[in-house]
Design a protein around this motif. Structure first.
Motif, PDB file in Angstrom:
ATOM      1  N   GLY A 398       0.785  -1.230   0.000  1.00 16.74           N
ATOM      2  CA  GLY A 398       0.000   0.000   0.000  1.00 16.74           C
ATOM      3  C   GLY A 398       0.814   1.276   0.000  1.00 16.74           C
ATOM      4  N   GLY A 399       2.084   1.186   0.390  1.00 15.17           N
ATOM      5  CA  GLY A 399       2.930   2.371   0.425  1.00 15.17           C
ATOM      6  C   GLY A 399       3.312   2.788  -0.990  1.00 15.17           C
ATOM      7  N   SER A 400       4.019   3.909  -1.085  1.00 11.48           N
ATOM      8  CA  SER A 400       4.388   4.446  -2.396  1.00 11.48           C
ATOM      9  C   SER A 400       5.887   4.702  -2.467  1.00 11.48           C
ATOM     10  CB  SER A 400       3.660   5.775  -2.639  1.00 11.48           C
ATOM     11  OG  SER A 400       2.284   5.645  -2.359  1.00 11.48           O
ATOM     12  N   ILE A 401       6.442   4.431  -3.624  1.00 12.11           N
ATOM     13  CA  ILE A 401       7.823   4.850  -3.915  1.00 12.11           C
ATOM     14  C   ILE A 401       7.718   5.575  -5.252  1.00 12.11           C
ATOM     15  CG2 ILE A 401      10.220   4.124  -4.208  1.00 12.11           C
ATOM     16  CD1 ILE A 401       9.574   1.569  -2.655  1.00 12.11           C
ATOM     17  N   PRO A 402       7.456   6.892  -5.173  1.00 13.37           N
ATOM     18  CA  PRO A 402       7.075   7.631  -6.384  1.00 13.37           C
ATOM     19  C   PRO A 402       8.030   7.452  -7.554  1.00 13.37           C
ATOM     20  CG  PRO A 402       6.811   9.014  -4.446  1.00 13.37           C
ATOM     21  CD  PRO A 402       7.459   7.741  -3.979  1.00 13.37           C
ATOM     22  N   ILE A 403       9.303   7.330  -7.280  1.00 10.87           N
ATOM     23  CA  ILE A 403      10.280   7.370  -8.369  1.00 10.87           C
ATOM     24  C   ILE A 403      10.274   6.119  -9.251  1.00 10.87           C
ATOM     25  CG2 ILE A 403      12.307   6.401  -7.186  1.00 10.87           C
ATOM     26  CD1 ILE A 403      12.235   9.639  -9.287  1.00 10.87           C
ATOM     27  N   VAL A 404       9.655   5.027  -8.782  1.00 13.28           N
ATOM     28  CA  VAL A 404       9.669   3.803  -9.611  1.00 13.28           C
ATOM     29  C   VAL A 404       9.024   4.047 -10.979  1.00 13.28           C
ATOM     30  CG1 VAL A 404       9.843   2.120  -7.739  1.00 13.28           C
ATOM     31  CG2 VAL A 404       7.585   2.882  -8.498  1.00 13.28           C
ATOM     32  N   ASN A 405       8.045   4.933 -11.029  1.00  8.80           N
ATOM     33  CA  ASN A 405       7.414   5.243 -12.324  1.00  8.80           C
ATOM     34  C   ASN A 405       8.387   5.935 -13.256  1.00  8.80           C
ATOM     35  OD1 ASN A 405       4.584   4.414 -11.802  1.00  8.80           O
ATOM     36  ND2 ASN A 405       4.809   5.865 -10.125  1.00  8.80           N
ATOM     37  N   GLN A 406       9.241   6.786 -12.691  1.00 13.84           N
ATOM     38  CA  GLN A 406      10.241   7.494 -13.496  1.00 13.84           C
ATOM     39  C   GLN A 406      11.338   6.536 -13.962  1.00 13.84           C
ATOM     40  OE1 GLN A 406       8.172   9.359 -11.768  1.00 13.84           O
ATOM     41  NE2 GLN A 406       7.967  10.586 -13.620  1.00 13.84           N
ATOM     42  N   PHE A 407      11.675   5.570 -13.115  1.00 18.40           N
ATOM     43  CA  PHE A 407      12.653   4.569 -13.562  1.00 18.40           C
ATOM     44  C   PHE A 407      12.151   3.898 -14.837  1.00 18.40           C
ATOM     45  CE2 PHE A 407      14.093   3.969  -8.890  1.00 18.40           C
ATOM     46  CZ  PHE A 407      15.045   4.957  -9.033  1.00 18.40           C
ATOM     47  N   LYS A 408      10.849   3.628 -14.849  1.00 14.81           N
ATOM     48  CA  LYS A 408      10.263   2.964 -16.024  1.00 14.81           C
ATOM     49  C   LYS A 408      10.214   3.936 -17.211  1.00 14.81           C
ATOM     50  CE  LYS A 408       8.264  -0.437 -18.165  1.00 14.81           C
ATOM     51  NZ  LYS A 408       9.002  -1.667 -18.440  1.00 14.81           N
ATOM     52  N   LYS A 409       9.679   5.143 -16.948  1.00 15.37           N
ATOM     53  CA  LYS A 409       9.464   6.078 -18.065  1.00 15.37           C
ATOM     54  C   LYS A 409      10.770   6.621 -18.622  1.00 15.37           C
ATOM     55  CE  LYS A 409       4.886   7.496 -16.714  1.00 15.37           C
ATOM     56  NZ  LYS A 409       4.254   8.269 -15.661  1.00 15.37           N
ATOM     57  N   ILE A 410      11.702   6.964 -17.758  1.00 11.91           N
ATOM     58  CA  ILE A 410      12.926   7.620 -18.217  1.00 11.91           C
ATOM     59  C   ILE A 410      13.997   6.601 -18.603  1.00 11.91           C
ATOM     60  CG2 ILE A 410      14.759   9.267 -17.586  1.00 11.91           C
ATOM     61  CD1 ILE A 410      12.649  10.494 -15.619  1.00 11.91           C
ATOM     62  N   LEU A 411      14.155   5.569 -17.781  1.00  9.65           N
ATOM     63  CA  LEU A 411      15.235   4.611 -18.039  1.00  9.65           C
ATOM     64  C   LEU A 411      14.740   3.312 -18.676  1.00  9.65           C
ATOM     65  CD1 LEU A 411      17.126   4.980 -14.617  1.00  9.65           C
ATOM     66  CD2 LEU A 411      17.559   6.243 -16.730  1.00  9.65           C
ATOM     67  N   GLY A 412      13.425   3.156 -18.745  1.00  5.94           N
ATOM     68  CA  GLY A 412      12.869   1.917 -19.302  1.00  5.94           C
ATOM     69  C   GLY A 412      13.074   0.715 -18.390  1.00  5.94           C
ATOM     70  N   ALA A 413      13.364   0.965 -17.128  1.00 15.68           N
ATOM     71  CA  ALA A 413      13.707  -0.133 -16.214  1.00 15.68           C
ATOM     72  C   ALA A 413      12.572  -0.433 -15.231  1.00 15.68           C
ATOM     73  CB  ALA A 413      14.971   0.227 -15.434  1.00 15.68           C
ATOM     74  N   ASP A 414      12.277  -1.710 -15.088  1.00 14.76           N
ATOM     75  CA  ASP A 414      11.335  -2.141 -14.048  1.00 14.76           C
ATOM     76  C   ASP A 414      12.038  -2.163 -12.703  1.00 14.76           C
ATOM     77  OD1 ASP A 414       9.040  -2.582 -15.586  1.00 14.76           O
ATOM     78  OD2 ASP A 414       9.745  -4.551 -16.229  1.00 14.76           O
TER      79      ASP A 414
END
Ligand code: BES
Ligand code: ZN
Length: 455
Positions: A398-414
């Motif tokens: 339930g918690g959030s780690i906001p930057i994981v979305n940017q890892f995907k969008k910017i670096l293409g990394a899961d």
């Protein structure tokens, strides 16, 4: 590998001493008076990374600095490159009076180390550093190139890391990001987390009279902003635990049968959860289990509520204003900006004309969902099994780690979310702790992980 495992075993005591040093920094990112503590903490971390054989530097940002540390590598290296992400900033410690020992004076009690930041996230992230140290100090070849990115603004929304990723894309390009900043149900239940909730944060303020007034002289003829705020907020959730804001649930993807089955396997059951949380009863959205409610359903949460006199004794006033700090947790497919828009529109619509409504926007992030069956996920599951000696479970958190979305969008990394925190670790609460078994097994997991990911 045996040399790595032996090294880890032989050095646990020193690792704990070092973790204590790390935990002494009051790196509270939300409070400006702690800015020097964050800077000092980042410097300590760089120094420590260099000591264990990494190249490391502080990378300044418009906010708190980022620490970047790398395993030594051949410029023509063909090894797979992974990022290990973590954060050295911590949540505020208030209310201080509820801490049994001072938050920045780490102590070992029983199986755990107690300090603010111990589980979230210094201890968890440190386990990865120690695994890498074991490789480097035993001369065991690492099958992967690793870059640690340890930021100082996770607890306040990671505003500057986004820019950093964009500006340093080639340097940070990687096959996946490994993160230990979530939880596991118990030391017997290691876990791979495949989803996180998103978030929007904002603050509501209702303005009434121009100043606090004598409640005997003027009360009854004027709106009380604290009452107006209470009534406003009370309308936002019904008796079934549903948020009443029109459109709030519109975009959500329903939980699949498989996911509901996985959630049902989560070992912390309702009775134990109720006991752990010390609440008279559990309460949540009807039609969903507690595990589902706290990991896969959106919420409207009041984080802080302020108005009028809060000091000793009584003071007879009509307060001039009342305010609430709010966060909504979001689930996959809900768009933060859209939810913010419909929430604001609804608040404006139901706000009475007797007060003036002010809404200040805070940070926001989308939820995260990643395949739990990818080859990387399978490798992670094997590493968890080897380290903990029991089969890992799949879970949503339930918690959030906001930057994981940017890892995907910017670096293409899961992101591979391999949490080491326990439900009773008191993250964000007084008396935060980190279980030392989770610390040592976490190091072992990390040591195995690089073999599994490269293999
Ligand atoms: N470590 C947590 C995130 C977390 C905890 C995820 C437990 C899943 C399970 C992280 O440090 C955190 O607290 N994040 C904040 C982000 C917010 C401030 C934008 C959160 O979730 O409140
Ligand atoms: Zn946190």
């Amino acid at each position: 590998m045996q040399a790595v495992i032996d090294y880890l075993k032989a050095n646990q005591e020193r690792f704990v001493t070092e973790l204590k040093e790390y935990l002494r920094f009051a790196s509270v990112s939300a409070q400006s008076q702690h800015k020097p503590d964050l800077a000092a903490c980042a410097d300590w971390l760089v120094h420590h990374c260099r000591q264990i054989g990494l190249t490391a530097e502080v990378r300044p940002t418009a906010g708190h600095p980022i620490v970047v540390a790398k395993t030594p590598r051949d410029p023509k290296s063909k090894k797979p490159h992974f990022m290990v992400y973590g954060h050295y900033d911590v949540q505020p410690v208030e209310p201080l009076a509820l801490w049994e020992t001072p938050p920045f004076d780490p102590v070992i009690k029983g199986d755990s180390i107690y300090a603010r930041g111990s589980t979230d996230n210094k201890g968890q992230n440190f386990a990865h550093l120690k695994a890498v140290e074991a490789y480097l100090k035993t001369g065991t070849p690492l099958p992967c190139d690793l870059t640690f990115v340890i930021e100082g603004e996770e607890e306040v929304g990671s505003a500057n890391l986004d820019k950093f990723l964009k500006a340093n894309k080639p340097e940070l390009k990687c096959a996946a990001v490994v993160i230990s900043d979530t939880g596991m149900p118990s030391p017997k239940h290691p876990a791979l987390t495949y989803a996180l909730r998103g978030i929007i944060a904002f603050e509501i303020k209702l303005h009434g009279p121009a100043r606090d007034l004598h409640s005997g002289v003027f009360g009854g003829a004027i709106e009380n902003p604290a009452m107006a705020l209470s009534q406003l907020l009370a309308q936002l959730r019904d008796k079934n635990g549903r948020v009443t804001i029109p459109g709030f649930y519109d975009d959500i993807v329903p939980l699949s049968k498989f996911e509901r089955q996985q959630a049902a396997l989560y070992p912390l059951k309702d009775a134990a959860l109720k006991k752990l949380l010390g609440s008279p009863q559990l309460f949540g959205e009807r039609g969903f289990t507690a595990t589902e409610q706290r990991s896969a359903r959106p919420t409207f949460e009041i984080n802080g509520l302020t108005s009028g006199y809060q000091g000793e004794g009584s003071k007879t006033i009509v307060p001039s204003w009342a305010s609430a700090k709010i966060t909504c947790r979001l689930v996959p497919n809900q768009k933060p900006e859209h939810v913010r828009k419909i929430v604001c529109a609804h608040l404006k619509k139901i706000c009475p004309p007797t007060v003036r409504l002010e809404i200040a926007a805070g940070h926001g992030a989308e939820a995260y969902l990643v395949s739990p069956t990818s080859p990387h996920a399978q490798a992670a599951l094997r590493a968890l099994q080897s380290a903990f000696g029991c089969p890992p479970i799949l879970m949503r958190e339930g918690g959030s780690i906001p930057i994981v979305n940017q890892f995907k969008k910017i670096l293409g990394a899961d992101s591979l979310l391999l949490g080491l925190g326990l439900p009773d670790d008191n993250a964000h609460s007084p008396n935060e702790k980190f279980n030392l078994k989770c610390f040592s097994k976490g190091q072992l997991m990390s040591a195995h992980l690089w073999q599994e990911l490269a293999g």
